[in-house]
Design a protein around this motif. Structure first.
Motif, PDB file in Angstrom:
ATOM      1  N   ILE A 292      -3.600   9.434   4.802  1.00 23.21           N
ATOM      2  CA  ILE A 292      -2.683   8.056   5.445  1.00 23.21           C
ATOM      3  C   ILE A 292      -1.529   8.045   4.495  1.00 23.21           C
ATOM      4  CG2 ILE A 292      -2.772   5.749   5.632  1.00 23.21           C
ATOM      5  CD1 ILE A 292      -5.788   5.840   6.548  1.00 23.21           C
ATOM      6  N   ALA A 293      -0.339   7.730   5.300  1.00 20.91           N
ATOM      7  CA  ALA A 293       0.766   7.483   4.636  1.00 20.91           C
ATOM      8  C   ALA A 293       1.043   5.886   4.747  1.00 20.91           C
ATOM      9  CB  ALA A 293       2.097   8.269   5.008  1.00 20.91           C
ATOM     10  N   LEU A 294       1.190   5.235   3.502  1.00 27.99           N
ATOM     11  CA  LEU A 294       1.387   3.866   3.724  1.00 27.99           C
ATOM     12  C   LEU A 294       2.699   3.304   3.160  1.00 27.99           C
ATOM     13  CD1 LEU A 294      -1.241   1.158   2.732  1.00 27.99           C
ATOM     14  CD2 LEU A 294       1.006   1.175   1.864  1.00 27.99           C
ATOM     15  N   ALA A 295       3.393   2.491   4.070  1.00 25.72           N
ATOM     16  CA  ALA A 295       4.738   1.773   3.431  1.00 25.72           C
ATOM     17  C   ALA A 295       4.838   0.558   3.723  1.00 25.72           C
ATOM     18  CB  ALA A 295       5.913   2.562   4.340  1.00 25.72           C
ATOM     19  N   ALA A 296       5.182  -0.284   2.705  1.00 22.16           N
ATOM     20  CA  ALA A 296       5.348  -1.785   2.899  1.00 22.16           C
ATOM     21  C   ALA A 296       6.473  -2.125   1.974  1.00 22.16           C
ATOM     22  CB  ALA A 296       3.946  -2.311   2.230  1.00 22.16           C
ATOM     23  N   ASP A 297       6.926  -3.380   2.457  1.00 23.18           N
ATOM     24  CA  ASP A 297       8.156  -3.956   1.687  1.00 23.18           C
ATOM     25  C   ASP A 297       7.908  -4.093   0.265  1.00 23.18           C
ATOM     26  OD1 ASP A 297       9.785  -4.126   4.144  1.00 23.18           O
ATOM     27  OD2 ASP A 297       8.714  -5.912   4.598  1.00 23.18           O
ATOM     28  N   ALA A 298       8.835  -3.698  -0.528  1.00 20.84           N
ATOM     29  CA  ALA A 298       8.812  -4.008  -1.998  1.00 20.84           C
ATOM     30  C   ALA A 298       8.149  -5.503  -2.257  1.00 20.84           C
ATOM     31  CB  ALA A 298       9.934  -3.702  -2.798  1.00 20.84           C
ATOM     32  N   ASP A 299       9.083  -6.281  -1.538  1.00 26.35           N
ATOM     33  CA  ASP A 299       8.532  -7.822  -1.701  1.00 26.35           C
ATOM     34  C   ASP A 299       7.560  -8.448  -1.055  1.00 26.35           C
ATOM     35  OD1 ASP A 299       9.945  -7.751   0.733  1.00 26.35           O
ATOM     36  OD2 ASP A 299      11.567  -9.296   0.071  1.00 26.35           O
TER      37      ASP A 299
ATOM     38  N   ASP B 195       3.232  -8.831   0.453  1.00 25.60           N
ATOM     39  CA  ASP B 195       2.024  -9.172  -0.235  1.00 25.60           C
ATOM     40  C   ASP B 195       1.345  -8.157  -0.990  1.00 25.60           C
ATOM     41  OD1 ASP B 195      -0.326 -10.382  -0.944  1.00 25.60           O
ATOM     42  OD2 ASP B 195      -0.696 -11.251   0.868  1.00 25.60           O
ATOM     43  N   PRO B 196       1.444  -8.028  -2.588  1.00 25.41           N
ATOM     44  CA  PRO B 196       0.848  -7.017  -3.219  1.00 25.41           C
ATOM     45  C   PRO B 196      -0.590  -7.007  -3.269  1.00 25.41           C
ATOM     46  CG  PRO B 196       1.617  -8.531  -4.595  1.00 25.41           C
ATOM     47  CD  PRO B 196       2.271  -9.168  -3.308  1.00 25.41           C
ATOM     48  N   ALA B 197      -1.328  -8.246  -2.835  1.00 26.09           N
ATOM     49  CA  ALA B 197      -2.836  -8.202  -2.871  1.00 26.09           C
ATOM     50  C   ALA B 197      -3.320  -7.702  -1.476  1.00 26.09           C
ATOM     51  CB  ALA B 197      -3.321  -9.751  -2.870  1.00 26.09           C
ATOM     52  N   LEU B 198      -2.516  -7.955  -0.476  1.00 26.10           N
ATOM     53  CA  LEU B 198      -2.778  -7.334   0.731  1.00 26.10           C
ATOM     54  C   LEU B 198      -2.614  -5.912   0.939  1.00 26.10           C
ATOM     55  CD1 LEU B 198      -3.478  -7.581   3.864  1.00 26.10           C
ATOM     56  CD2 LEU B 198      -0.905  -7.898   4.358  1.00 26.10           C
ATOM     57  N   ARG B 199      -1.648  -5.404   0.185  1.00 27.34           N
ATOM     58  CA  ARG B 199      -1.309  -3.867   0.237  1.00 27.34           C
ATOM     59  C   ARG B 199      -2.581  -3.143  -0.643  1.00 27.34           C
ATOM     60  NH1 ARG B 199       3.089  -4.248  -1.539  1.00 27.34           N
ATOM     61  NH2 ARG B 199       3.344  -3.630  -3.562  1.00 27.34           N
ATOM     62  N   THR B 200      -2.782  -3.972  -1.860  1.00 23.70           N
ATOM     63  CA  THR B 200      -4.034  -3.497  -2.473  1.00 23.70           C
ATOM     64  C   THR B 200      -5.272  -3.365  -1.878  1.00 23.70           C
ATOM     65  OG1 THR B 200      -2.900  -3.881  -4.637  1.00 23.70           O
ATOM     66  CG2 THR B 200      -5.469  -3.630  -4.598  1.00 23.70           C
TER      67      THR B 200
ATOM     68  N   GLU C 294      -7.344  -0.032  -0.535  1.00 21.12           N
ATOM     69  CA  GLU C 294      -8.692   0.299  -1.016  1.00 21.12           C
ATOM     70  C   GLU C 294      -9.809   0.484   0.121  1.00 21.12           C
ATOM     71  OE1 GLU C 294      -9.852  -3.127  -3.277  1.00 21.12           O
ATOM     72  OE2 GLU C 294      -8.805  -2.529  -4.951  1.00 21.12           O
ATOM     73  N   LEU C 295      -9.504  -0.180   1.245  1.00 25.43           N
ATOM     74  CA  LEU C 295     -10.436  -0.077   2.561  1.00 25.43           C
ATOM     75  C   LEU C 295     -10.073   1.245   3.291  1.00 25.43           C
ATOM     76  CD1 LEU C 295     -12.305  -1.734   4.355  1.00 25.43           C
ATOM     77  CD2 LEU C 295     -10.316  -2.565   5.764  1.00 25.43           C
ATOM     78  N   LEU C 296      -8.870   1.324   3.545  1.00 27.62           N
ATOM     79  CA  LEU C 296      -8.395   2.799   4.112  1.00 27.62           C
ATOM     80  C   LEU C 296      -8.837   3.797   3.235  1.00 27.62           C
ATOM     81  CD1 LEU C 296      -4.744   1.689   4.931  1.00 27.62           C
ATOM     82  CD2 LEU C 296      -6.625   2.141   6.578  1.00 27.62           C
ATOM     83  N   SER C 297      -8.992   3.961   1.936  1.00 26.97           N
ATOM     84  CA  SER C 297      -9.278   4.887   1.149  1.00 26.97           C
ATOM     85  C   SER C 297     -10.735   5.649   1.506  1.00 26.97           C
ATOM     86  CB  SER C 297      -9.339   4.764  -0.314  1.00 26.97           C
ATOM     87  OG  SER C 297     -10.140   3.645  -0.772  1.00 26.97           O
ATOM     88  N   ARG C 298     -11.643   4.581   2.157  1.00 26.18           N
ATOM     89  CA  ARG C 298     -12.887   5.056   2.662  1.00 26.18           C
ATOM     90  C   ARG C 298     -12.683   6.175   3.695  1.00 26.18           C
ATOM     91  NH1 ARG C 298     -15.895  -0.525   3.958  1.00 26.18           N
ATOM     92  NH2 ARG C 298     -15.723  -1.549   1.972  1.00 26.18           N
ATOM     93  N   ALA C 299     -11.510   6.310   4.536  1.00 27.57           N
ATOM     94  CA  ALA C 299     -11.450   7.177   5.629  1.00 27.57           C
ATOM     95  C   ALA C 299     -10.728   8.433   5.072  1.00 27.57           C
ATOM     96  CB  ALA C 299     -10.914   6.397   6.752  1.00 27.57           C
TER      97      ALA C 299
ATOM     98  N   VAL D 296      -1.551   7.690   0.441  1.00 25.89           N
ATOM     99  CA  VAL D 296      -0.468   7.873  -0.256  1.00 25.89           C
ATOM    100  C   VAL D 296       0.620   6.868   0.030  1.00 25.89           C
ATOM    101  CG1 VAL D 296       1.126   9.512  -0.911  1.00 25.89           C
ATOM    102  CG2 VAL D 296      -0.994  10.299  -0.271  1.00 25.89           C
ATOM    103  N   GLU D 297       1.147   6.033  -0.851  1.00 29.95           N
ATOM    104  CA  GLU D 297       2.174   5.284  -0.847  1.00 29.95           C
ATOM    105  C   GLU D 297       3.462   5.825  -0.802  1.00 29.95           C
ATOM    106  OE1 GLU D 297       2.061   1.316  -2.189  1.00 29.95           O
ATOM    107  OE2 GLU D 297      -0.026   1.237  -2.731  1.00 29.95           O
ATOM    108  N   LEU D 298       4.390   5.750   0.111  1.00 21.35           N
ATOM    109  CA  LEU D 298       5.673   6.324   0.373  1.00 21.35           C
ATOM    110  C   LEU D 298       7.028   5.462   0.816  1.00 21.35           C
ATOM    111  CD1 LEU D 298       4.640   9.539   2.350  1.00 21.35           C
ATOM    112  CD2 LEU D 298       5.206   9.342  -0.172  1.00 21.35           C
ATOM    113  N   PRO D 299       8.126   5.744   0.325  1.00 20.79           N
ATOM    114  CA  PRO D 299       8.905   4.933   1.004  1.00 20.79           C
ATOM    115  C   PRO D 299       9.141   5.261   2.418  1.00 20.79           C
ATOM    116  CG  PRO D 299       9.726   6.266  -0.847  1.00 20.79           C
ATOM    117  CD  PRO D 299       8.333   6.686  -0.574  1.00 20.79           C
ATOM    118  N   GLU D 300       9.532   4.162   2.971  1.00 19.43           N
ATOM    119  CA  GLU D 300       9.318   4.548   4.707  1.00 19.43           C
ATOM    120  C   GLU D 300      10.417   5.428   5.087  1.00 19.43           C
ATOM    121  OE1 GLU D 300       9.505   1.464   8.651  1.00 19.43           O
ATOM    122  OE2 GLU D 300      10.842   1.069   7.094  1.00 19.43           O
ATOM    123  N   ALA D 301      11.443   5.778   4.255  1.00 18.73           N
ATOM    124  CA  ALA D 301      12.139   6.972   4.780  1.00 18.73           C
ATOM    125  C   ALA D 301      11.618   8.257   4.704  1.00 18.73           C
ATOM    126  CB  ALA D 301      13.437   6.988   4.002  1.00 18.73           C
TER     127      ALA D 301
END
Length: 250
Positions: A118-125, A127-132, A136-141, A145-150
């Motif tokens: 799973i490639a994950l992209a989120a705004d730098a500003d 919600d860091p708690a939501l992203r974390t 963690e939830l997605l890592s079960r599946a 890998v967090e990536l720049p959206e580009a």
């Protein structure tokens, strides 16, 4: 964290199965929502608005062209949004879901068996708690890998299409084995086990493709002869062209 899947197609089902938690599901085709709910021990709901009201995170798994239509109903009730929509950037998601935290991911179908990427992209500003929590939830599946959206398009061309490419390689190998007298069932089992073992070996060697290839290629041996035929067929150039085509469409 309760996920509510807005759309219950193949990718939604694969991801939900891999996560292994009961989910809420809504789909205009009610039987698909029921199937997803039953597969996870969750529950189908009658409307998209009800899904958003009851879910901690709304998972956008509908068609990309339905973004605005779905958001008109869902946005007033959504707490947070996780998008699976191909080629819909974060900027468009924020337009559709203003003042809501939005995370974009691209999964692949092996997530259904806990072996996805799973490639994950989120705004730098954002919600860091939501992203974390989502990571963690997605890592079960999957490997997350967090990536720049580009880089999402390139990432999709790496792993999103790979199951199909591997299936073509497996199919061609089985067909060749059958020509040499091996039964399709036996050949299929050997090919599947061989692909799984090769992937594990590559990971164990820190993804060093050259070392992995050299370790199995004796001078003048059968592997060397086979690789020569692949080079004659321009396999590398074909893979590069396929990557460019997939990345351009992602």
């Amino acid at each position: 964290m309760r996920l509510g899947f807005l759309g219950s197609g193949n990718m939604a089902t694969a991801l939900a199965r891999g996560i292994g938690e009961p989910v809420l599901a809504f789909d205009p085709a009610a039987e698909r929502a029921e199937a997803l709910a039953q597969a996870t021990g969750g529950r189908a709901v009658a409307t998209a608005a009800a899904l958003a009201e009851q879910a901690d995170v709304v998972v956008l798994a509908h068609k990309p062209g339905q973004l605005d239509e779905a958001a008109a109903t869902v946005a007033p009730h959504a707490r947070a949004v996780l998008s699976l929509l191909n080629a819909v950037p974060l900027a468009r998601l924020r337009e559709a879901y203003p003042d809501r935290p939005v995370v974009r991911i691209m999964p692949n179908t092996p997530s259904a068996v806990g072996k996805g990427v799973i490639a994950l992209a989120a705004d730098a500003d954002g919600d860091p708690a939501l992203r974390t929590s989502l990571s963690e939830l997605l890592s079960r599946a999957a490997t997350v890998v967090e990536l720049p959206e580009a880089q999402i398009a390139a990432a999709t061309a790496i792993f999103g299409v790979l199951p199909a490419y591997v299936a073509v390689l497996a199919e061609a190998t089985v067909d060749a084995a059958v020509r040499h007298g091996v039964s399709p069932d036996v050949a299929g089992r050997m090919v599947a086990a061989g692909i799984e073992g090769s992937a594990a070996l590559l990971a164990a060697r820190d993804h060093d493709t050259l070392a992995t290839r050299r370790a199995v290629t004796s001078p003048g041996g059968s592997t060397a002869r086979g690789l020569r035929e692949l080079d004659r067929g321009n396999l590398r150039e074909t893979i590069q062209s396929a990557f460019d085509a997939a990345a351009g469409a992602a």
